[in-house]
Write a protein that holds these residues in place. Structure first.
Motif, PDB file in Angstrom:
ATOM      1  N   UNK A  23      39.397  49.110  40.733  1.00 16.51           N
ATOM      2  CA  UNK A  23      40.032  47.789  40.816  1.00 16.51           C
ATOM      3  C   UNK A  23      39.936  47.146  42.195  1.00 16.51           C
ATOM      4  N   UNK A  24      39.047  47.660  43.047  1.00 17.40           N
ATOM      5  CA  UNK A  24      38.778  46.968  44.295  1.00 17.40           C
ATOM      6  C   UNK A  24      37.976  45.699  44.041  1.00 17.40           C
ATOM      7  N   UNK A  25      38.128  44.714  44.908  1.00 18.01           N
ATOM      8  CA  UNK A  25      37.387  43.464  44.790  1.00 18.01           C
ATOM      9  C   UNK A  25      36.110  43.564  45.615  1.00 18.01           C
ATOM     10  N   UNK A  26      34.978  43.459  44.945  1.00 19.23           N
ATOM     11  CA  UNK A  26      33.680  43.501  45.624  1.00 19.23           C
ATOM     12  C   UNK A  26      33.354  42.099  46.108  1.00 19.23           C
ATOM     13  N   UNK A  27      33.138  41.960  47.410  1.00 24.92           N
ATOM     14  CA  UNK A  27      32.903  40.637  48.004  1.00 24.92           C
ATOM     15  C   UNK A  27      31.641  40.657  48.858  1.00 24.92           C
TER      16      UNK A  27
ATOM     17  N   UNK B 148      33.680  36.353  45.914  1.00 28.57           N
ATOM     18  CA  UNK B 148      34.092  37.452  45.049  1.00 28.57           C
ATOM     19  C   UNK B 148      33.010  37.705  44.001  1.00 28.57           C
ATOM     20  N   UNK B 149      32.485  38.923  43.974  1.00 29.86           N
ATOM     21  CA  UNK B 149      31.349  39.253  43.111  1.00 29.86           C
ATOM     22  C   UNK B 149      31.719  40.075  41.885  1.00 29.86           C
TER      23      UNK B 149
ATOM     24  N   UNK C 287      40.170  35.830  37.595  1.00 30.50           N
ATOM     25  CA  UNK C 287      39.804  34.431  37.822  1.00 30.50           C
ATOM     26  C   UNK C 287      39.053  34.227  39.130  1.00 30.50           C
ATOM     27  N   UNK C 288      38.999  35.250  39.983  1.00 28.41           N
ATOM     28  CA  UNK C 288      38.355  35.095  41.294  1.00 28.41           C
ATOM     29  C   UNK C 288      36.843  35.257  41.252  1.00 28.41           C
ATOM     30  N   UNK C 289      36.323  35.960  40.246  1.00 32.62           N
ATOM     31  CA  UNK C 289      34.918  36.354  40.281  1.00 32.62           C
ATOM     32  C   UNK C 289      33.992  35.151  40.212  1.00 32.62           C
ATOM     33  N   UNK C 290      32.959  35.207  41.070  1.00 26.58           N
ATOM     34  CA  UNK C 290      31.996  34.121  41.158  1.00 26.58           C
ATOM     35  C   UNK C 290      32.438  32.971  42.032  1.00 26.58           C
TER      36      UNK C 290
END
Length: 267
Positions: A238-242, A231-232, A212-215
Motif C-alpha cells: 500500500x505504498x504510493x509509487x511516485x 502518483x503512478x 483517486x491519486x493515481x495518474x
C-alpha cells in the motif's frame, strides 16, 4: 436531536453468523481510539468494538483533529489481537480503507474513492478518516483501527479549517441509518482481521482501483518541505509509487509523508 446509537439497534443489522461479543456504545468520549488503547492495557479482548455518539478529541493522522459532533456521524474503533509481527500489522491502514469503502457502498449505494493513504472521498471531498494504532503489551502487539464517517453533517457542522474539503453522505444525496452503517463496518473490519496475515493481493488490487491519486500530479508534504511528484501506482504494501521531480521512481510510506493535490484536497 437524533438518538444515540445503542447495541441493540446495531445488533439488529448484524448477520446471524457474526458474533460481536463486546460492543460498547458510548455517549461521549475523548476518542474511541484513545479509549480502546486504555482498555487494551486493561485486558479488553480481540474484537472489542467502541462506538461513540460524540468525540471531544477525535484524532486523525499526524495529530490532526477530527470533527465529531453528536448524532451526525459514526465514530468507531475496533481492538484486534492478531498474533502477527508489527511489520504485517502495517498493512491494516490500507486494508481498512478498502473495508470502509465496501461498508459505505453496501449500505448507501455511494462509491467512495480512496485518497492515499487512508481517507475516503466522495465527489472530491473527504467523507471518512481512518487511524490505525498499536499498543505494545509485553511480546504482544494489539492493533486498534479507528474510523470516523460523516453521515448527516451539513456545512455548518464542519469547522472553518475543513469546511471546504469535507462532505457527508447526506450532503451528497445518500442518507443512511447509522446503526446499519455501523453493523456493516464491524462486519468488514472483522473480515480484515481474518485476512490480515494472508494473501492481501486482492485488497491491494481493490485499493489500486479506488485510489483517486493515481495518474495525477501531487504534492508530497514532508515535515520540512513540499515536493511535486506524479502518483503512478500502489505497491504490494500500500505504498504510493511516485515519480519525483528528478525522475526517480520510489515508494513513499504512510507516517513519513502526506499527499495533497496540486490545486486542492484531491486535484
Amino acid at each position: 436531536m437524533i438518538g444515540a446509537l445503542t447495541a441493540p439497534m446495531i445488533r439488529e443489522y448484524l448477520p446471524n453468523h457474526l458474533v460481536c461479543s463486546d460492543l460498547r456504545c458510548l455517549e461521549t468520549i475523548d476518542s474511541t481510539n484513545t479509549y480502546l488503547k486504555r482498555e487494551a492495557v486493561e485486558g479488553a479482548g480481540h474484537g472489542t468494538v467502541a462506538v461513540a455518539d460524540c468525540q471531544s478529541a477525535g484524532r486523525g493522522r499526524m495529530g490532526r483533529s477530527f470533527v465529531s459532533p453528536p448524532g451526525k456521524g459514526v465514530y468507531l474503533s475496533v481492538l484486534l489481537r492478531p498474533a502477527l509481527p508489527p511489520e504485517v500489522l502495517m498493512r491494516a491502514t490500507g486494508m481498512a480503507a478498502v473495508a470502509m469503502c465496501r461498508a459505505v457502498e453496501r449500505v448507501s449505494g455511494a462509491r467512495p474513492g480512496i485518497k492515499w493513504t487512508n481517507d475516503l472521498v466522495l465527489n472530491g471531498k473527504k467523507l471518512c478518516g481512518i487511524l490505525a494504532e498499536t499498543v505494545m503489551q509485553g511480546a504482544e502487539t494489539a492493533l486498534i483501527i479507528g474510523v470516523g464517517i460523516n453521515v448527516s453533517h451539513d456545512r455548518e457542522d464542519f469547522g472553518q479549517e475543513v469546511a471546504g474539503i469535507a462532505t457527508s453522505l447526506e450532503m451528497e444525496g445518500y442518507p443512511v441509518l447509522r446503526a446499519a452503517l455501523v453493523a456493516a463496518m464491524i462486519e468488514e473490519l472483522y473480515r480484515l482481521s481474518d485476512a490480515l496475515g494472508g494473501d492481501i493481493s486482492p485488497w491491494v488490487e481493490e485499493y489500486r482501483r479506488r485510489c483517486v491519486n493515481l495518474g495525477k500530479a501531487v504534492q508530497l508534504l514532508w515535515t520540512e518541505k513540499r515536493e511535486r511528484a506524479v502518483a503512478l501506482d500502489i505497491d504490494e504494501q500500500f505504498g504510493l509509487v511516485v515519480r519525483r521531480a528528478d525522475g526517480n521512481v520510489t515508494s513513499v510510506r504512510t507516517g513519513e509523508v502526506s499527499v495533497r493535490g496540486l490545486y486542492g484536497y484531491v486535484e
